[in-house]
Write a protein that holds these residues in place. Structure first.
Motif, PDB file in Angstrom:
ATOM      1  N   THR A 189       0.829  -1.203   0.000  1.00 22.92           N
ATOM      2  CA  THR A 189       0.000   0.000   0.000  1.00 22.92           C
ATOM      3  C   THR A 189       0.865   1.256   0.000  1.00 22.92           C
ATOM      4  O   THR A 189       0.578   2.212  -0.723  1.00 22.92           O
ATOM      5  N   LYS A 198       2.260   1.785  -3.427  1.00 24.21           N
ATOM      6  CA  LYS A 198       1.233   2.345  -4.311  1.00 24.21           C
ATOM      7  C   LYS A 198       1.050   3.838  -4.071  1.00 24.21           C
ATOM      8  O   LYS A 198       0.948   4.619  -5.016  1.00 24.21           O
ATOM      9  N   ILE A 203      -6.325   0.582  -4.048  1.00 24.24           N
ATOM     10  CA  ILE A 203      -5.565   0.152  -2.866  1.00 24.24           C
ATOM     11  C   ILE A 203      -6.350  -0.900  -2.087  1.00 24.24           C
ATOM     12  O   ILE A 203      -5.792  -1.905  -1.651  1.00 24.24           O
ATOM     13  N   GLN A 204      -7.644  -0.708  -1.932  1.00 23.48           N
ATOM     14  CA  GLN A 204      -8.467  -1.658  -1.184  1.00 23.48           C
ATOM     15  C   GLN A 204      -8.516  -3.033  -1.843  1.00 23.48           C
ATOM     16  O   GLN A 204      -8.530  -4.050  -1.173  1.00 23.48           O
TER      17      GLN A 204
END
Length: 142
Positions: A3, A6, A48-49
């Protein structure tokens, strides 16, 4: 960790996109950049999720435009090839560069695609297994 990587790519992509837009004495107003970030925020959070690769694809696309703006057409083609390997949609840029007759960028892209699709898998997996997996990928893609 994934994460954070990203998020770093998205932040760098935003700065690079602003740099691409700011050229020849023109400067993009800060509110335009903020509007773009706000507009893309839902996509970034969703990416991201769901652990997708769209943020990395965005980074590669913006990198290709940033390199092109700096006159590094062959390297820009390599960055575009990376984006195409991550997601097929950036391949639409090939039509634009073909229309523009930017042979250096297209050549860099095709060389990087050949390396990414043929040379690296054959070296890592062996030629037979690489051909088998590529054929499976093509059947699922089309």
């Amino acid at each position: 960790m994934f994460t954070l990587l990203k998020l770093a790519v998205v932040v760098l992509a935003v700065f690079a996109a602003v740099a691409v837009c700011n050229h020849e004495g023109r400067k993009m107003p800060a509110w335009v950049a903020a509007l773009g970030i706000a507009w893309g925020l839902a996509m970034i959070v969703s990416d991201i999720q769901h652990a997708n690769l769209n943020c990395f694809s965005l980074g590669a696309i913006v990198l290709h435009l940033w390199l092109y703006r700096r006159g590094r057409d062959t390297a820009a083609g390599g960055a575009l090839a990376l984006a195409i390997c991550l997601k097929m949609t950036p391949a639409l840029f090939l039509l634009y560069w073909l229309y523009q007759r930017n042979w250096k960028l297209l050549g860099g892209c095709l060389a990087a695609l050949a390396a990414a699709v043929a040379v690296v898998p054959a070296a890592a997996l062996g030629p037979d297994r690489a051909v088998e997996l590529t054929a499976t990928w093509m059947r699922n893609l089309v």
